[in-house]
Write an enzyme that holds these catalytic residues in place. Structure first.
Site, short mmCIF file in Angstrom:
data_model
loop_
_atom_site.label_atom_id
_atom_site.label_comp_id
_atom_site.label_asym_id
_atom_site.label_seq_id
_atom_site.Cartn_x
_atom_site.Cartn_y
_atom_site.Cartn_z
N LYS A 202 -4.28 -16.13 4.12
CA LYS A 202 -3.83 -17.38 3.53
C LYS A 202 -2.42 -17.17 2.98
O LYS A 202 -2.19 -16.28 2.17
CB LYS A 202 -4.77 -17.82 2.42
CG LYS A 202 -4.30 -19.07 1.71
CD LYS A 202 -5.33 -19.59 0.74
CE LYS A 202 -4.79 -20.76 -0.04
NZ LYS A 202 -5.81 -21.30 -0.96
N LYS A 256 -4.69 -19.72 7.51
CA LYS A 256 -4.28 -20.95 6.84
C LYS A 256 -2.85 -20.81 6.33
O LYS A 256 -2.53 -19.80 5.72
CB LYS A 256 -5.23 -21.19 5.67
CG LYS A 256 -4.90 -22.35 4.79
CD LYS A 256 -5.84 -22.39 3.64
CE LYS A 256 -5.39 -23.46 2.69
NZ LYS A 256 -6.17 -23.49 1.49
C1 PBG Z 1 -6.77 -23.41 -3.40
C2 PBG Z 1 -6.76 -24.08 -2.07
C3 PBG Z 1 -5.64 -24.70 -1.54
C4 PBG Z 1 -6.03 -25.25 -0.34
C5 PBG Z 1 -7.38 -24.98 -0.15
N1 PBG Z 1 -7.82 -24.24 -1.24
C6 PBG Z 1 -4.27 -24.88 -2.09
C7 PBG Z 1 -3.57 -23.76 -2.71
O1 PBG Z 1 -3.80 -22.60 -2.40
O2 PBG Z 1 -2.74 -24.07 -3.56
C8 PBG Z 1 -5.09 -26.02 0.54
C9 PBG Z 1 -5.67 -26.94 1.52
C10 PBG Z 1 -4.74 -27.96 2.03
O3 PBG Z 1 -3.52 -27.97 1.76
O4 PBG Z 1 -5.23 -28.83 2.76
N2 PBG Z 1 -7.70 -22.47 -3.62
#
Ligand code: PBG
Length: 332
Positions: A202, A256
């Site tokens: 991520k 992601k």
């Molecule tokens: C946070 C989380 C995020 C997303 C999923 N879980 C955002 C972040 O890390 O700030 C993003 C999902 C999206 O942008 O659709 N744990």
């Protein structure tokens, strides 16, 4: 190795008719490839549109159950839940994550009541929807996100979600060691069949903006998440993240965001040969919607082309806010 040469070989030959294109098609996207992320909010009968995600709403728990029934009828096998926790229930430690009656747990039970085992419930493990500072973990005085103190809470959060009936625990926090700790805790509690889909690679991405609006964290978050989420410049490191999560017991891994990281998806799939999922995140959704609204592209075609590219790269499935729309386009 055969060297094709023109005109014996004309690659346009099989493309000449629609029946032939159908016959030669390598990738088919189906509703069964989709995971539909849904945002849960308080109340009854509530639908709250999200400004930065046109076409996506927060739903109250009763409405989430209806979306689940809709998903079943569309052939979508799994939902991903995210809570919009009320500001007064947030604190620096994210304690609401451990409440057995929090929005996530109530929504999970409502889906189970409405749909039984006909749909999977994936629950996000991370503290950002519950902390008053919007970081995914506990912070020290300097604002640094503490790893081992955070994983203690994530274990409790995972057990809380599993007890409510979650099928897939999906840690999105990027703390080191959490997959193994969560797996051990799930085994000890008898949740042998609760899966872990790790957000393994991520990235600290600029594509998460609308999501932070949706869960109510954007106004709270100071700074960024670069001390735990990955540098977009790094590929090799993603393979190390995935290798560790597999060793710790991840059943599947996620990359992601999605489209900007197709190369990572390919590398992970080829190296590890395990189920890989992509999260086509909020900013990617918003870009497609903005392009369609500006007349710069056809929404339906953009949606299907992006989903096809995820499958071509090797994904088993895709988390996408377009899931219901795509399932309808795919003729469910
Ligand atoms: C946070 C989380 C995020 C997303 C999923 N879980 C955002 C972040 O890390 O700030 C993003 C999902 C999206 O942008 O659709 N744990």
């Amino acid at each position: 190795m055969i060297t094709p040469s023109y005109p014996a070989t004309r690659l346009r030959r099989p493309r000449a008719t629609s029946w032939s294109r159908a016959l030669h098609c390598e990738i088919l996207v189906s509703p069964a490839d989709l995971i539909w992320p849904l945002f849960v909010t308080e109340g009854t009968g509530v639908e709250q549109p999200i400004g930065s995600l046109p076409g996506v709403s927060r739903w109250s728990v009763d409405q989430i159950a209806m979306r689940a029934q809709e998903a079943v009828s569309l052939g979508i096998p799994c939902l991903a839940l995210f809570p919009n926790t009320q500001a007064e229930r947030r604190d620096p430690l994210g304690k609401e994550a451990l409440n057995p009656d929090n929005l996530m747990c109530r929504a999970t039970r409502a889906i189970r009541d409405a749909c039984g085992d006909s749909i999977g419930v994936l629950t996000d493990v991370a503290l950002d929807p519950y902390t008053s500072h919007g970081q995914d973990g506990l912070i020290d005085d300097a604002g640094y996100v503490l790893n081992d103190a955070t994983t203690e809470v994530l274990i409790g959060q995972s057990l809380n979600q599993a007890a409510a009936g979650a099928d897939i625990i999906a840690p999105s926090d990027m703390m080191d060691g959490r997959v193994g700790l969560i797996r051990t805790a799930l085994e000890s509690a008898g949740h042998h069949n609760v899966q872990i889909m790790s957000y393994a690679a991520k990235y600290a991405s600029a594509f998460y903006g609308p999501f932070r609006d949706a869960v109510g964290s954007s106004g709270l978050l100071k700074g960024d998440k670069k001390t735990y989420q990955m540098d977009p410049a790094n590929g090799e490191e993603a393979l190390r993240e995935v290798a560790m999560d597999i060793a710790e017991g991840a059943d599947s891994v996620m990359v992601k965001p999605g489209l900007p990281y197709l190369d990572i998806i390919v590398r992970v799939k080829q190296r590890f040969e395990l189920p890989v999922f992509a999260y086509q995140v909020s900013g990617e959704y918003a870009m497609i919607e903005a392009a369609a609204a500006a007349g710069a592209g056809d929404r339906d075609a953009l949606v299907l082309e992006t989903l096809t590219s995820f499958k071509r790269a090797g994904c088993s499935g895709v988390l996408t806010y377009h899931a219901a729309h795509a399932a309808r386009l795919l003729g469910a």
